[in-house]
Each structure stands twice: as structure tokens, then as C-alpha cells.
Design a protein around this motif. Structure first.
Motif, short mmCIF file in Angstrom:
data_model
loop_
_atom_site.label_atom_id
_atom_site.label_comp_id
_atom_site.label_asym_id
_atom_site.label_seq_id
_atom_site.Cartn_x
_atom_site.Cartn_y
_atom_site.Cartn_z
N UNK A 103 0.70 -1.19 -0.01
CA UNK A 103 0.06 -0.01 0.09
C UNK A 103 0.88 1.08 0.09
N UNK A 104 1.80 1.40 0.85
CA UNK A 104 2.77 2.52 0.86
C UNK A 104 3.38 2.59 -0.43
N UNK A 105 3.80 1.40 -1.17
CA UNK A 105 4.57 1.56 -2.49
C UNK A 105 3.68 2.36 -3.50
N UNK A 106 2.42 1.82 -3.49
CA UNK A 106 1.34 2.24 -4.35
C UNK A 106 1.14 3.81 -4.10
N UNK A 107 1.43 4.11 -3.06
CA UNK A 107 0.94 5.54 -2.41
C UNK A 107 2.09 6.26 -3.01
N UNK A 108 3.22 6.03 -2.97
CA UNK A 108 4.59 6.64 -3.33
C UNK A 108 4.35 6.78 -4.92
N UNK A 109 4.02 5.69 -5.67
CA UNK A 109 3.68 5.80 -7.11
C UNK A 109 2.53 6.82 -7.50
N UNK A 110 1.46 6.73 -6.28
CA UNK A 110 0.51 7.83 -6.56
C UNK A 110 1.21 9.39 -6.34
N UNK A 111 1.95 9.38 -5.32
CA UNK A 111 2.45 10.74 -5.37
C UNK A 111 3.32 11.22 -6.48
N UNK A 112 4.06 10.55 -7.37
CA UNK A 112 4.68 10.91 -8.57
C UNK A 112 3.47 11.27 -9.59
N UNK A 113 2.51 10.48 -9.60
CA UNK A 113 1.30 10.74 -10.70
C UNK A 113 0.54 11.90 -10.11
N UNK A 114 0.23 12.08 -8.86
CA UNK A 114 -0.24 13.44 -8.43
C UNK A 114 0.49 14.66 -8.85
N UNK A 115 2.06 14.51 -8.68
CA UNK A 115 2.61 15.77 -8.85
C UNK A 115 2.85 15.97 -10.24
N UNK A 116 2.95 14.92 -10.96
CA UNK A 116 2.75 15.27 -12.64
C UNK A 116 1.49 15.93 -12.82
N UNK A 117 0.48 15.58 -12.70
CA UNK A 117 -0.72 16.05 -12.79
C UNK A 117 -0.82 17.72 -12.41
N UNK A 118 -0.45 17.88 -11.11
CA UNK A 118 -0.65 19.27 -10.61
C UNK A 118 0.40 20.16 -11.21
N UNK A 119 1.44 19.82 -11.68
CA UNK A 119 2.53 20.50 -12.44
C UNK A 119 1.99 20.75 -13.83
N UNK A 120 1.41 19.81 -14.56
CA UNK A 120 1.18 19.85 -15.96
C UNK A 120 -0.28 20.65 -16.05
N UNK A 121 -1.15 20.72 -15.17
CA UNK A 121 -2.48 21.23 -15.19
C UNK A 121 -2.45 22.63 -15.51
N UNK A 122 -1.85 23.39 -14.60
CA UNK A 122 -1.91 24.86 -14.98
C UNK A 122 -0.97 25.28 -16.22
N UNK A 123 0.01 24.58 -16.56
CA UNK A 123 0.78 24.91 -17.53
C UNK A 123 -0.02 24.85 -18.77
N UNK A 124 -0.68 23.67 -18.92
CA UNK A 124 -1.62 23.49 -20.18
C UNK A 124 -2.67 24.49 -20.17
N UNK A 125 -3.34 24.55 -19.07
CA UNK A 125 -4.55 25.44 -18.90
C UNK A 125 -4.21 26.97 -19.25
N UNK A 126 -2.90 27.33 -19.10
CA UNK A 126 -2.45 28.68 -19.09
C UNK A 126 -2.13 28.85 -20.77
N UNK A 127 -1.85 27.90 -21.19
CA UNK A 127 -1.31 27.91 -22.82
C UNK A 127 -2.64 27.90 -23.76
#
Length: 395
Positions: A103-127
């Protein structure tokens, strides 16, 4: 990144916002079943159980700025689709009731998933958003956390009652997978990006970001917001007398979102995003002072808490709107968004324990003084960075 155009920008912006809702639910889905996890992982300590929630944010705290650098190199479409697919896969795995380590390992992967989305989201929307509607679009993006938690509060209990916790995980997996497919189809492929900045080392690029008055401003201004907002949302309702407690608990996130999407959007047409960040913090100051003065008086405390939430709501939307407003290039916007993710996670990680400790030791005036320091920091750091952007203050 600027070539990632959509067949329909409005639809794409809504889909990206939907991805943000899914990213926020990576925290929320665990929060709403946390008591059940105590039984599932009965042999684990309270700290170990808390890690199931917090490890997702820790990934952003450590790798936030790094993620912004990699998004700029790899391309937003690739990162967004891959992170959504990763999130779907991890929710699917969690339906199986994995052991604590898995479960912890899956949550670490989710952390990477979450981070990518919240970085890409505003970048794409601004464009994607036109100049006329960019403030609205960025304010909409900024609401994803509050809206996601509100939706979970409304629907999660019913889903869990009917299908169990695994039903919630399956629902989240389907949501993330569907948005991965939608965004794969409507976003055009990323161009190959070869930049001079890409040859620099990670440490050198971190230093470049935080030394830059343009790249660092959104993140440094956002830090005080996350430091305060999550803490007051967590701590204040329990201090409000019982008759007004439910109003404060439910009303604070809702009025924050409403203020951002209405008054905040209108004010962005009148003043710069950076100035609105300062205005939001300035409006929060009388709210915190009033809260200390009328501590224990239910209706008055409720009004002060809602005032604080509305004031911070202005900071929320304006912080994201400032990313494209002071950074014209998509590469820079990705790096600025990564810094926002990093310092945002730093604020959420440190704010609640520090404010809780201050309240226990010094009471409501301790909370007030620390909050005023955070607001003052938010105002002053934006003023200094604005002067640096105009060349009036040396580095």
C-alpha cells in the motif's frame, strides 16, 4: 508545449480540471476511509497509518521543482496521460486490499502521479486559455482540491455503504483512466523540445528557479496560503461552539472556492494577479485579529472564519493566475508550476502542526500572531520580487 493545441480548448480545460479533481482525490479517498484502514492495518502505529495519507504530499515536497523541469523536457501531454494512467493502475491495485508495504509503495507511485498532474495542469491551461478568459481558467484550476473534497463528502459515504472501500477505489480508477483516454485523444502530440536549459544540472536549475523573481514568485506567494489554509480548515471548526461548527466546517472551503471564482475572477480584470495575492493576504489580517478578539463567541467566530476563507480564496486563484501572467514561455511556466507544487506541499506539511502547537501553547492570540506573520510574509515577498522584476532591487 505551446503547440499542444486542442480541437476545443474549453472542453480540454474542463478535462484537465477533471484530472485535477482525480489528483486531489488521491488524498481524499484515503481520508474518507481512514478509520477503516485502522482495522485493515491494525498492527501499524498511528504514524505508519498517517504515512498512508501524507506520503503522496511528501513526493511533491521533495520532487516538486524537479517535476517541473522534467515536464518541460518531456512534454505536458505525455506526462499528463502517463500520470493519469499510473493513478488509475494504483487505485486498481488498492481494490485488492494490499498489505501495508505494498500500500505504501502504491501511494509513493500515486505521489508521482499526483505531482505530474498538478504541475502539468496549470501549464496546459495557461497555454490553452485566451487572454480574456485566462484568469477564469486559472481560478477554476485552483479550485480542484476544494471541489474534489466537497464531492467526496457528498458521495463517498454512499459508495462505501453500497460497494465497500474497494468501490471507491474502482470509481477513482475508472475516472483517472477515462481522463487519460480523453486527454490522449484531444491533445495533440508534444513537440520535441531541445532547450539550452535542458543541459543544466538539476541543482543548477533549482537555484535558477528560486533566484528568479519571475519563476519563484507564484510559489513563494503560495507558500503562506497553504501554510494557513489547510491548518485553519483543520483546526478552526473544532474550536467553534457546537451550534456553528458544521457551518464553519462546510462553509469555509465552499466560500473560498466561491470567492476565487467570482470576486477573484472579476478583480483579476482590474489588478494584476500578484497585486490580488497581496490584497487577499491584507484582507485576511483583520479576519485573524477579529477571530482572536471574539474567540468562543459562536456566531462571530463563524463570520470571522468565513471571512478568512474568502480572503485566502482570492490568494488561491491569483497565485495560479500569476504563473502565466509573469512567465510568458511555456518552459518557464512548467518550472514555476513545479515550484508551486513544491512550496505548496511544504506549506501544507508544516502549517497544521505549527499552528496547532502555537494554539495549545499561546491560545488564540498565538494563532493570530503566527497568521499575521504568514500574511505579512506573503505581502512583503511579493513586493520585493515585483521590485526585482522592475530592476529596482538587486539579487
Amino acid at each position: 508545449m505551446k503547440n499542444a493545441v486542442l480541437r476545443n480548448p474549453a472542453v480540454a480545460i474542463l478535462a484537465i480540471w477533471g484530472a485535477g479533481l482525480g489528483a486531489a482525490a488521491q488524498f481524499g479517498k484515503i481520508s474518507v476511509i481512514f478509520e477503516g484502514l485502522r482495522l485493515q492495518y491494525a498492527g501499524q502505529s498511528a504514524v505508519q497509518l498517517g504515512l498512508i495519507v501524507s506520503v503522496v504530499g511528501m513526493v511533491g515536497l521533495v520532487f516538486g521543482t524537479t517535476a517541473g523541469l522534467f515536464v518541460a523536457r518531456i512534454g505536458p501531454r505525455r506526462v499528463m496521460v502517463a500520470c493519469l494512467a499510473m493513478g488509475a493502475a494504483m487505485s486498481g491495485l488498492q481494490t485488492l486490499g494490499p498489505g501495508y508495504g505494498l500500500m505504501i509503495a502504491s501511494r509513493v507511485v500515486e505521489g508521482a502521479s499526483h505531482l505530474g498532474i498538478v504541475v502539468v495542469g496549470p501549464t496546459l491551461i495557461a497555454a490553452l486559455a485566451s487572454d480574456r478568459f485566462r484568469g477564469l481558467a486559472m481560478s477554476l484550476w485552483s479550485s480542484f482540491f476544494g471541489v474534489s473534497y466537497a464531492l467526496l463528502a457528498l458521495f463517498a459515504a454512499g459508495v462505501i455503504l453500497r460497494f465497500g472501500p474497494e468501490g471507491l477505489f474502482w470509481g477513482h480508477a475508472v475516472w483517472m483512466a477515462a481522463l487519460a483516454a480523453i486527454l490522449f485523444l484531444i491533445l495533440t502530440p508534444d513537440p520535441k523540445m531541445v532547450t539550452a536549459q535542458g543541459t543544466k544540472g538539476i541543482l543548477a536549475q533549482h537555484l535558477e528557479i528560486y533566484r528568479s523573481p519571475r519563476l519563484s514568485a507564484p510559489a513563494l506567494g503560495f507558500f503562506s496560503y497553504t501554510f494557513l489554509y489547510v491548518a485553519v480548515l483543520t483546526l478552526l471548526p473544532a474550536e467553534v461552539p457546537e451550534p456553528q461548527r458544521a457551518l464553519v466546517a462546510a462553509g469555509m472551503p465552499l466560500i473560498s472556492i466561491a470567492a476565487s471564482l467570482t470576486l477573484g475572477v472579476w478583480m483579476l480584470s482590474q489588478v494584476t494577479a500578484v497585486r490580488l495575492v497581496q490584497i487577499g493576504y491584507a484582507l485576511g489580517i483583520p479576519g485573524f485579529v477579529g477571530l482572536a478578539l471574539i474567540w468562543g463567541q459562536g456566531p462571530a467566530m463563524a463570520l470571522a472564519a468565513l471571512w478568512i476563507a474568502a480572503s485566502l480564496g482570492l490568494v488561491q486563484g491569483a497565485s495560479f493566475a500569476s504563473i502565466p501572467q509573469i512567465n510568458a514561455e511555456a518552459y518557464d511556466r512548467a518550472r514555476a508550476a513545479g515550484a508551486v507544487a513544491q512550496l505548496g506541499n511544504l506549506g501544507t506539511t508544516t502549517g497544521t502542526p505549527l499552528l496547532a502547537a502555537v494554539m495549545v501553547t499561546f491560545g488564540p492570540w498565538g494563532l493570530c500572531v503566527l497568521a499575521l506573520c504568514a500574511c505579512g510574509l506573503g505581502i512583503s515577498i511579493q513586493a520585493i520580487l515585483a521590485l526585482r522584476r522592475r530592476g529596482m532591487v538587486a539579487v
